[in-house]
Design an enzyme around this catalytic site. Structure first.
Site, mmCIF file in Angstrom:
data_model
loop_
_atom_site.group_PDB
_atom_site.id
_atom_site.type_symbol
_atom_site.label_atom_id
_atom_site.label_comp_id
_atom_site.label_asym_id
_atom_site.label_seq_id
_atom_site.Cartn_x
_atom_site.Cartn_y
_atom_site.Cartn_z
ATOM 1 N N LYS A 2 3.865 -17.880 -16.916
ATOM 2 C CA LYS A 2 5.179 -17.882 -17.567
ATOM 3 C C LYS A 2 5.064 -18.960 -18.629
ATOM 4 O O LYS A 2 5.868 -19.894 -18.690
ATOM 5 C CB LYS A 2 6.277 -18.156 -16.531
ATOM 6 C CG LYS A 2 7.691 -18.025 -17.064
ATOM 7 C CD LYS A 2 8.055 -16.625 -17.553
ATOM 8 C CE LYS A 2 9.392 -16.694 -18.293
ATOM 9 N NZ LYS A 2 9.720 -15.415 -18.980
ATOM 10 N N ASP A 17 5.493 -8.576 -2.823
ATOM 11 C CA ASP A 17 6.581 -7.800 -2.203
ATOM 12 C C ASP A 17 6.919 -6.604 -3.088
ATOM 13 O O ASP A 17 7.231 -5.520 -2.597
ATOM 14 C CB ASP A 17 7.831 -8.660 -1.973
ATOM 15 C CG ASP A 17 7.951 -9.124 -0.514
ATOM 16 O OD1 ASP A 17 6.903 -9.458 0.098
ATOM 17 O OD2 ASP A 17 9.083 -9.141 0.021
ATOM 18 N N TYR A 73 3.787 -24.041 -3.938
ATOM 19 C CA TYR A 73 3.836 -24.243 -2.489
ATOM 20 C C TYR A 73 3.202 -25.572 -2.074
ATOM 21 O O TYR A 73 2.888 -25.775 -0.908
ATOM 22 C CB TYR A 73 3.094 -23.114 -1.762
ATOM 23 C CG TYR A 73 3.867 -21.819 -1.591
ATOM 24 C CD1 TYR A 73 4.517 -21.227 -2.656
ATOM 25 C CD2 TYR A 73 3.913 -21.177 -0.360
ATOM 26 C CE1 TYR A 73 5.191 -20.031 -2.516
ATOM 27 C CE2 TYR A 73 4.592 -19.973 -0.198
ATOM 28 C CZ TYR A 73 5.220 -19.408 -1.273
ATOM 29 O OH TYR A 73 5.883 -18.216 -1.119
ATOM 30 N N ASP A 79 3.406 -14.374 -4.491
ATOM 31 C CA ASP A 79 4.251 -14.019 -3.336
ATOM 32 C C ASP A 79 5.267 -12.968 -3.746
ATOM 33 O O ASP A 79 5.450 -11.948 -3.078
ATOM 34 C CB ASP A 79 4.961 -15.282 -2.825
ATOM 35 C CG ASP A 79 5.936 -14.946 -1.716
ATOM 36 O OD1 ASP A 79 5.535 -14.236 -0.773
ATOM 37 O OD2 ASP A 79 7.108 -15.367 -1.808
ATOM 38 N N ASP A 89 7.650 -11.933 -15.542
ATOM 39 C CA ASP A 89 8.756 -10.972 -15.636
ATOM 40 C C ASP A 89 8.262 -9.643 -16.205
ATOM 41 O O ASP A 89 8.620 -8.560 -15.729
ATOM 42 C CB ASP A 89 9.923 -11.553 -16.466
ATOM 43 C CG ASP A 89 9.480 -12.214 -17.764
ATOM 44 O OD1 ASP A 89 8.266 -12.401 -17.988
ATOM 45 O OD2 ASP A 89 10.372 -12.559 -18.576
#
Ligand code: IPM
Ligand code: MN
Length: 342
Positions: A180, A241, A130, A237, A213
């Site tokens: 990752k 969710d 971001y 982020d 993942d």
């Protein structure tokens, strides 16, 4: 002691859930002096800015900020509204720790077949993906190029991990670091290295490493195995969710944008957005906002009032009020929480 709170109700259901949350907060702690700012997409359409030029300077004088929701993409592009209000506040006030609790309130049925999970997601909130570094060249031509560079600094990564380890100590002593690094060999390997360095200072905390993942799958298949989860801005982020989904929906997901050094105000907001499609219906779930306001009082040092709000929320959902998205009206849920605070 009076606390000065800046309210930014924002757009859509943001105004309704802010009103509900502040009514509950003031009932639990009358010493809140709130000042409301009309900064929103409407404000942008009227003035050409999401907030005035001196907006950040104005907010700096407050003890905390409560924000409802920002965005109305049919009126103002999200890239304009979010970069004009929410994201600059997180960065300017060094609110580097975005804390999001994911657990089921009593009476709420999540989509999973399991219930005993209690995850605290800690999302880096000022840099990473971001950062806003990048640009576009040859715009509109077949040769157009868009670059968006994720920026990870040693200071930024170390401080969010340290914050996570401190939280893990206060909880069940487990920390999952999310990267990752099997695919992103610079920034994410850097993150792994810093995790190992910081972990050496916390021998009492059990550290595990997940690729983003894989932790998505774990949050669905075995969420009870997770305690504190620390992730970069974008990964956090996305994970939150997913966390909101397993706790019954976005209507239950609270968040705190914390400046741990207390050099500037922290900001509290539900994870959900402005939901323009239901903004006129009066059915927005205020629970995420009320939970966020409890986190705000806790941050202000009012742990007892914060706990009373959580107890009132839990008593409300235990009675089946507000537990099914869309079933109860905003004011029905709010009145029930206010009554439980008596
Ligand atoms: C959130 C939101 C914001 C984010 C958007 C609105 C920019 O999704 O707080 O999770 O991505 O941080
Ligand atoms: Mn989000």
């Amino acid at each position: 002691m009076t606390y000065r709170i800046a309210l930014i109700p924002g757009d859509g259901i943001g105004t309704q859930v802010t009103e509900a949350a502040i009514e509950v907060a003031q009932k639990a702690l009358p010493e809140l002096a709130c000042t409301s700012f009309p900064w929103s997409c409407d404000h942008y359409l009227q003035t050409g800015r999401m907030m005035p030029e001196e907006g950040i300077a104005t907010l700096r004088g407050f003890d905390a900020i409560f924000l409802g929701a920002v965005g109305w993409p049919a009126r103002v592009p999200d890239s304009v509204s979010l970069h004009g209000l929410l994201l600059p506040i997180r960065k300017a006030f060094v609110q580097y720790a975005n804390i999001r609790p994911h657990r089921l309130l009593p009476g709420v049925q999540g989509p999973l077949r399991r219930e005993g999970f209690d995850i605290l997601c800690i999302r880096e909130n000022t840099e990473g993906e971001y950062s806003g570094a990048g640009g576009r060249v040859h715009v509109g031509t077949p040769d157009e190029v868009a670059v968006e560079t994720a920026i990870f600094t040693r200071v930024g990564v170390e401080r969010i991990l340290r914050f996570g380890f401190e939280q893990a100590r206060l909880r069940r002593g487990k920390l999952a670091s999310v990267t990752k690094s099997n695919a992103q060999k610079h920034s994410m390997v850097f993150w792994d290295e810093i995790t190992a360095l910081v972990a050496a200072d916390y021998p009492d905390v059990a550290v595990s490493h997940y690729h983003v993942d894989a932790i998505c799958a774990r949050m669905v298949m075995a969420p009870e195995t997770l305690d504190v989860v620390v992730a970069s801005n974008l990964f956090g982020d996305i994970l939150t969710d997913l966390g909101a989904a397993i706790q019954g929906g976005l209507g239950f997901a609270a968040s705190a944008n914390i400046n741990p050094g207390r050099t500037a105000p922290s900001m509290f907001e539900p994870v959900h957005g402005s939901a323009p499609d239901i903004a006129h219906l009066g059915i927005a779930n205020p629970i995420a906002a009320i939970w966020s306001v409890s986190m705000m009082l806790d941050h202000l040092g009012e742990a007892a009032a914060a706990a009373r709000i959580m107890a009132a929320l839990e008593a409300t959902t235990a009675r089946g009020i507000g537990t099914v998205p869309g079933q109860d009206r905003t004011d029905t849920i709010t009145k029930a929480v206010l009554a439980a605070l008596e």
